[in-house]
Design an enzyme around this catalytic site. Structure first.
Site, short mmCIF file in Angstrom:
data_model
loop_
_atom_site.label_atom_id
_atom_site.label_comp_id
_atom_site.label_asym_id
_atom_site.label_seq_id
_atom_site.Cartn_x
_atom_site.Cartn_y
_atom_site.Cartn_z
N ASN A 1 0.87 -1.18 0.00
CA ASN A 1 0.00 0.00 0.00
C ASN A 1 0.90 1.23 0.00
OD1 ASN A 1 -1.92 1.97 0.33
ND2 ASN A 1 -3.02 0.92 1.97
N HIS B 1 -4.16 -0.06 12.79
CA HIS B 1 -4.92 -1.21 12.28
C HIS B 1 -5.71 -1.88 13.41
CE1 HIS B 1 -2.37 -0.81 8.70
NE2 HIS B 1 -3.25 -1.58 8.08
N HIS C 1 2.14 3.95 2.89
CA HIS C 1 3.59 3.88 3.14
C HIS C 1 4.25 5.24 2.92
CE1 HIS C 1 7.78 3.37 1.69
NE2 HIS C 1 7.86 2.60 2.75
N TYR D 1 8.70 8.29 9.76
CA TYR D 1 10.08 7.78 9.75
C TYR D 1 11.09 8.90 9.58
CZ TYR D 1 14.24 5.27 8.23
OH TYR D 1 15.52 4.80 8.11
#
Length: 596
Positions: free
Chosen positions: A450, A489, A454, A462
């Site tokens: 995905n 999730h 990402h 990140y």
């Protein structure tokens, strides 16, 4: 007839040999011409150099070797110059390395490109594979339907579960509109007010004397102003998370409408953070230019010399973009904010309708899989399902439906739904996923499954964690991405089903991270690709089995503990045969043996 075919093959073979022979002859002639030209040029150059030597009366080679080339003083000066050049070269190389290290994080670049499946389905062979897969699914449905018809005299397939899940669709749409309105009004207009109001609090360098106290007071007021709005932004995120959850739990929404609200809630939060994160540095930079703390020329030089991740390579001409850009971003199939995106020239409405129909078809088939392969197995849950034998067999029986549901989710949402919206909005960058099916490591699978999500995690989680913590804690930054993704999730799954059963979280944040550390990151071994596929199938089968068991245990078994703790205690582990009760699902939704 055979002789005619043999003569035809002989003629084609002779023609092929003649073609190869002509190619070899041309290549040999080219090589001869090249060697002759080289010899001619070499001879002419030697004659020219010999004539120059005779005219200049140059000494012999032995005399040149015996004579010193340079004096010691000249040699010292040459070495000094050489050392300076070497030091300059090292310094320039170090600056280049610093620039490379600072620009180690590539920014998301949008360009016109199609999805991989869109390109692959242009090939007739890949299109045939899709048609074979569709025919297998049709035969599977027919096989189950005919079995029901011969055994019971009717086909056991009804739409009660769909009607129950969408029974309050109008209320769900009203809640979605409230979330959309809050995002448009609160996020954009509050940011707009902050970006313009702070300009009046910035001290103007050219109009004030250096020894006055006014710039210091304005700087303190600006820091308090920015801190207040940062705190207000954090409070808004908390309120935006709380009220939709409180509403869907208070109204007892069904599963599908709960998931729609929760997914849209997370999507609006990610969009809001992307908008604020991208435009806040531009507003601060615009304020510095406005107050003449820095010049536009300096900013242009910085943009040209520094990586584009800080200013996106654009000098801001306004502290806040227009509302139309923010509104387009809310509906665009991306989570990375830009003022403009590559656009197509027109909308292909046949393309849109085709992909929406395929999306509806994949959802219908996913419902059929769940209705026929999950409901009959787990709807009469009791303590026998807790035994090791039935538990393992249930997981293995759920691997095939889980794999098919994975394909339906990928093709239906990531390909059909996003491509349909991209076409309606003329959004040209359709790289919503990559070739995740060829992944040989979990890190590669997470990056390519995905890309929309990402990119957001990489850009705003990140990269920011890497800047704050440094290079030494790169592993911490990587785990922060995995942990946040697993928490979101699990947040959606837990609130959708109404209980906390962290199977997905353990598989994602624990087992997935450990496998990322153990397995090689870059390898072309096909065995690792087989391992990824096997792990996906077993993991999906385990999720379907455990979540279904817990769901039906909460319908058929009484509470083991009372109060809010019941939300976190798995009821399937403490259910016994004597405790089994009748399902609490309304009879007008599911009755007889179709209880959910």
């Amino acid at each position: 007839m055979a002789a005619t075919e043999r003569r035809g093959h002989e003629r084609s073979a002779s023609a092929e040999f003649n073609r190869v022979d002509r190619a070899v002859q041309i290549q040999n002639a080219t090589e001869r011409l090249r060697s002759e030209m080289l010899n001619y040029v070499t001879n002419r150059f030697e004659e020219f150099t010999s004539e120059i030597k005779k005219a200049a009366k140059m000494p012999l080679i032995n005399e040149i070797v015996q004579q010193p080339v340079v004096l010691p003083s000249e040699l010292a000066s040459i070495s000094k110059v050489t050392n300076e050049k070497i030091s300059q070269t090292i310094a320039s190389q170090q600056s280049i390395d610093i620039k490379r290290s600072s620009s180690a994080f590539p920014t998301k670049s949008f360009r016109m490109r199609s999805s991989i499946l869109t390109e692959l389905l242009e090939v007739s062979h890949i299109r045939s594979i899709r048609q074979i897969f569709i025919s297998i699914l049709v035969l599977l449905v027919l096989q189950v339907a005919m079995t029901d018809l011969f055994e019971t005299g009717s086909v056991d397939f009804r739409f009660d579960v769909i009607r129950w899940n969408f029974s309050n669709l109008s209320t769900c749409l009203r809640l979605w509109f409230i979330l959309f309105t809050l995002t448009c009004t609160v996020v954009y207009y509050c940011f707009h007010f902050w970006a313009y109001k702070r300009l009046s609090l910035i001290p103007i360098v050219s109009s004030l004397s250096p020894d006055t106290e006014a710039p210091k007071k304005k700087t303190t007021s600006l820091m308090i102003f920015d801190g207040f709005w940062l705190t207000a932004y954090c409070l808004y995120i908390g309120v935006f998370l709380y009220f939709p959850v409180h509403f869907i739990l208070e109204e007892n929404y069904p599963i599908v409408t709960r998931m729609i609200v929760l997914v849209e809630q997370v999507r609006f939060l990610m969009k809001s953070h992307a908008f604020v994160r991208e435009n806040a540095p531009n507003a601060i930079l615009y304020g510095k230019i406005y107050s003449q703390q820095i010049k536009v020329e300096d900013v242009e030089d910085k943009v040209n010399d520094s990586p584009k991740e800080e200013t996106n390579g654009i000098i801001p001409h306004t502290p806040c973009p227009e509302f139309s850009k923010f509104l387009y971003f809310l509906f665009a199939p991306t989570l990375i904010y830009r003022d403009s995106y590559p656009r197509t020239s027109s909308v292909r409405w046949n393309f849109v309708i085709s992909h929406l129909i395929q999306f509806a078809a994949t959802n219908l088939f996913a419902y059929y899989l769940f209705y026929r392969f999950c409901l009959p197995v787990f709807r009469h849950f009791n303590s026998e399902h807790v035994t090791v034998k039935i538990f393992v067999l249930s997981i293995l029986n759920c691997t095939l439906p889980g794999a098919l549901l994975l394909f339906c989710a990928f093709y239906g949402f990531l390909h059909c739904w996003l491509n349909a919206f991209a076409e309606m909005l003329r959004f040209a960058d359709r790289q919503f996923y990559s070739d995740w099916w060829t992944a040989t490591s979990w890190s590669s699978y997470y990056r390519t499954w995905n890309i929309v999500v990402h990119d957001w995690l990489y850009t705003y989680v990140y990269r920011d964690c890497h800047k704050l913590l440094g290079v030494k804690y790169r592993l911490v930054s990587m785990y922060a991405v995995i942990f946040l993704s697993a928490c979101v999730h699990e947040y959606i799954i837990s609130l959708t089903f109404g209980y906390f059963y962290p199977i997905l979280f353990v598989q994602f944040a624990v087992l997935g991270f450990i496998s990322m550390l153990i397995l090689p990151q870059r390898t072309q071994n096909y065995a690792f690709n087989v391992f990824i596929w096997a792990s996906l199938f077993v993991g999906l089968g385990m999720q379907m089995c455990l979540y279904s068991i817990e769901w039906y245990a909460r319908q058929n078994c009484p509470r083991y503990v009372n109060g809010p703790l019941d939300y976190f205690v798995p009821r399937s582990l403490f259910c016994r045969d004597s405790d089994v009760i009748k399902s609490s699902i309304p009879n007008n939704i599911l009755h007889n043996h179709h209880d959910l």
